[in-house]
Design a protein around this motif. Sequence first.
Motif, PDB file in Angstrom:
ATOM      1  N   ASN A  34       0.869  -1.169   0.000  1.00 19.61           N
ATOM      2  CA  ASN A  34       0.000   0.000   0.000  1.00 19.61           C
ATOM      3  C   ASN A  34       0.914   1.230   0.000  1.00 19.61           C
ATOM      4  O   ASN A  34       1.750   1.373   0.888  1.00 19.61           O
ATOM      5  CB  ASN A  34      -0.873  -0.036   1.265  1.00 19.61           C
ATOM      6  N   LYS A  36       0.551   4.246   0.764  1.00 18.61           N
ATOM      7  CA  LYS A  36       0.440   5.173   1.899  1.00 18.61           C
ATOM      8  C   LYS A  36       1.103   4.599   3.137  1.00 18.61           C
ATOM      9  O   LYS A  36       1.914   5.240   3.779  1.00 18.61           O
ATOM     10  CB  LYS A  36      -1.029   5.476   2.183  1.00 18.61           C
ATOM     11  N   THR A  37       0.755   3.353   3.475  1.00 13.38           N
ATOM     12  CA  THR A  37       1.264   2.753   4.717  1.00 13.38           C
ATOM     13  C   THR A  37       2.589   2.025   4.509  1.00 13.38           C
ATOM     14  O   THR A  37       3.284   1.731   5.469  1.00 13.38           O
ATOM     15  CB  THR A  37       0.249   1.734   5.263  1.00 13.38           C
ATOM     16  N   LYS A  38       2.919   1.673   3.265  1.00 10.52           N
ATOM     17  CA  LYS A  38       4.093   0.853   2.915  1.00 10.52           C
ATOM     18  C   LYS A  38       4.005  -0.531   3.548  1.00 10.52           C
ATOM     19  O   LYS A  38       4.989  -1.208   3.758  1.00 10.52           O
ATOM     20  CB  LYS A  38       5.407   1.544   3.323  1.00 10.52           C
ATOM     21  N   ILE A  41      -0.226  -5.133   0.874  1.00 12.62           N
ATOM     22  CA  ILE A  41      -1.593  -4.836   0.504  1.00 12.62           C
ATOM     23  C   ILE A  41      -2.510  -5.958   1.012  1.00 12.62           C
ATOM     24  O   ILE A  41      -2.138  -7.119   0.971  1.00 12.62           O
ATOM     25  CB  ILE A  41      -1.681  -4.674  -1.032  1.00 12.62           C
ATOM     26  N   THR A  42      -3.672  -5.600   1.520  1.00 14.17           N
ATOM     27  CA  THR A  42      -4.601  -6.616   2.028  1.00 14.17           C
ATOM     28  C   THR A  42      -5.661  -6.912   0.965  1.00 14.17           C
ATOM     29  O   THR A  42      -5.847  -6.147   0.018  1.00 14.17           O
ATOM     30  CB  THR A  42      -5.325  -6.117   3.292  1.00 14.17           C
ATOM     31  N   GLU A  45      -8.125  -4.122   0.635  1.00 17.88           N
ATOM     32  CA  GLU A  45      -7.615  -2.977  -0.131  1.00 17.88           C
ATOM     33  C   GLU A  45      -7.654  -3.260  -1.630  1.00 17.88           C
ATOM     34  O   GLU A  45      -7.975  -2.392  -2.441  1.00 17.88           O
ATOM     35  CB  GLU A  45      -6.173  -2.648   0.302  1.00 17.88           C
ATOM     36  N   THR A 318      -1.912   2.829  -8.287  1.00 17.78           N
ATOM     37  CA  THR A 318      -1.909   1.379  -8.040  1.00 17.78           C
ATOM     38  C   THR A 318      -1.054   1.056  -6.819  1.00 17.78           C
ATOM     39  O   THR A 318      -0.274   1.896  -6.361  1.00 17.78           O
ATOM     40  CB  THR A 318      -1.318   0.624  -9.245  1.00 17.78           C
ATOM     41  N   PRO A 319      -1.180  -0.162  -6.288  1.00 26.85           N
ATOM     42  CA  PRO A 319      -0.247  -0.589  -5.247  1.00 26.85           C
ATOM     43  C   PRO A 319       1.192  -0.539  -5.771  1.00 26.85           C
ATOM     44  O   PRO A 319       1.412  -0.538  -6.984  1.00 26.85           O
ATOM     45  CB  PRO A 319      -0.655  -2.049  -4.985  1.00 26.85           C
TER      46      PRO A 319
END
Length: 454
Positions: A34, A36-38, A41-42, A45, A318-319
Amino acid sequence: MDKQKRFFLTENEIPTRWYNIVADMKNKPLPMLNPKTKKPITLDEMTVIFNRACSEQELNTTDAWIEIPEEVRELYKNYRSTPLVRAYGLEKALDTPAHIYFKNESVSPIGSHKLNSALAQAYYCKKEGVTNITTETGAGQWGTALSYAAKAFGLELAVYMVKVSYHQKPYRRSIMQTFGAQVIASPSMSTRAGKDILTVNPNYQGSLGTAISEAVELATQTPNCKYVLGSVLNHVTLHQTVIGLEAEKQMEMAGEYPDVVIGCFGGGSNFGGISFPFMRHNLLEGKNIEFLAAEPASCPKLTRGIFQYDFGDEAGYTPMMPMFTLGHDFQPAHIHAGGLRYHGAGTIVSQLLKDGLMKGVDIPQLESFKAATLFAQTEGIIPAPESAHAIATAIREANKAKEEGKQKNILFCLSGHGLIDMTAYDQYNAGDLTNYELPDEVIKANVDKLEKLI
Ligand SMILES: *Cc1c(COP(=O)(O)O)cnc(C)c1O
């Protein structure tokens, strides 16, 4: 002696499962992040952008085999199995001891391998109650495939088509519109991503990266709408393994085993599709098949890119994916192989390349058209400019076999035909095409901008 030229499977022999190579890889690809959070990815998401079934497939690292839904397999039967063909004509012209086989994906109704994943993705969207889908297309093959697949499952489709191709390949636009899709030249003024790019560079002719940004933006801002991607991602390559799984059986029917397997390389889906089922023999049975991914010398992410986290699109929606990349704002030369003008490679292929399980090969534009012309004249099929890169690589291998005086079995994927790309052939025949040199400084300037997360 009668020599058999083409090998087919019966409908019952069409594969019932796709092959997920990740389950058999010792070093798994690094996770997508992700931005934003680094953090990895879940599933939740992913489902903001993609349908749930494909998101699950994307993150699946444990199941080697995934059932092909009956509805998808029924539609596969409209054109599968595709023939495996022994290229006797090409062999003779090259005077090579090598045996050359090609898997002919150009016989699909839309003329390329792209339909194998388009049907699957449209099916899953429909099943989950999605009504609208968006996508990008470069040369137009993916958009064409998805236009037909969307119609087959009753979905509305908006396609962002890279502007240079929108003008170079007007017939693909007509085909998409005939199948009932809405087609928009990208960059467009219909999204923020498009507006931002056009403000800075009003004459920008577009890239797959930009078109993806636009399609993703529309999908995330429209209710009941999902984004569908035609390459790069794991689930797309998963669907394409139907190519290699068929070829595995067909090579057996031919009584031969490949020494080298070749695919042209845009984001990796036809290459992975034909390769991964065979690579399984290397991973699990200690075989020693060589795998060659043929990319344009003007867009050389496999041989000259860096392995780093990068975005799949230009605007960074994108991721972040661990990939061999030229940087997400790399602007490739306007070569005719539009489907190969992409800055990065999928995460599975990138890991395999890093681990030395496959190799990249760079083909200059003129060599690709020279190979395409010889193939057309000897096998009677006009290849897609993308596929011509695989043909050129197969020819290099066949010539090498001749020099070494060695018999060798070469298998390549003919990913599509070029009957709608005749402008490109006209330019080649008129001597108007050129090769493109890509200085190291240009690559360095782009990859230097990437945040170094690895
Ligand atoms: C899209 C396309 C490619 C490149 O995409 P991959 O995902 O790398 O396979 C190659 N050949 C044809 C005919 C295409 O349409």
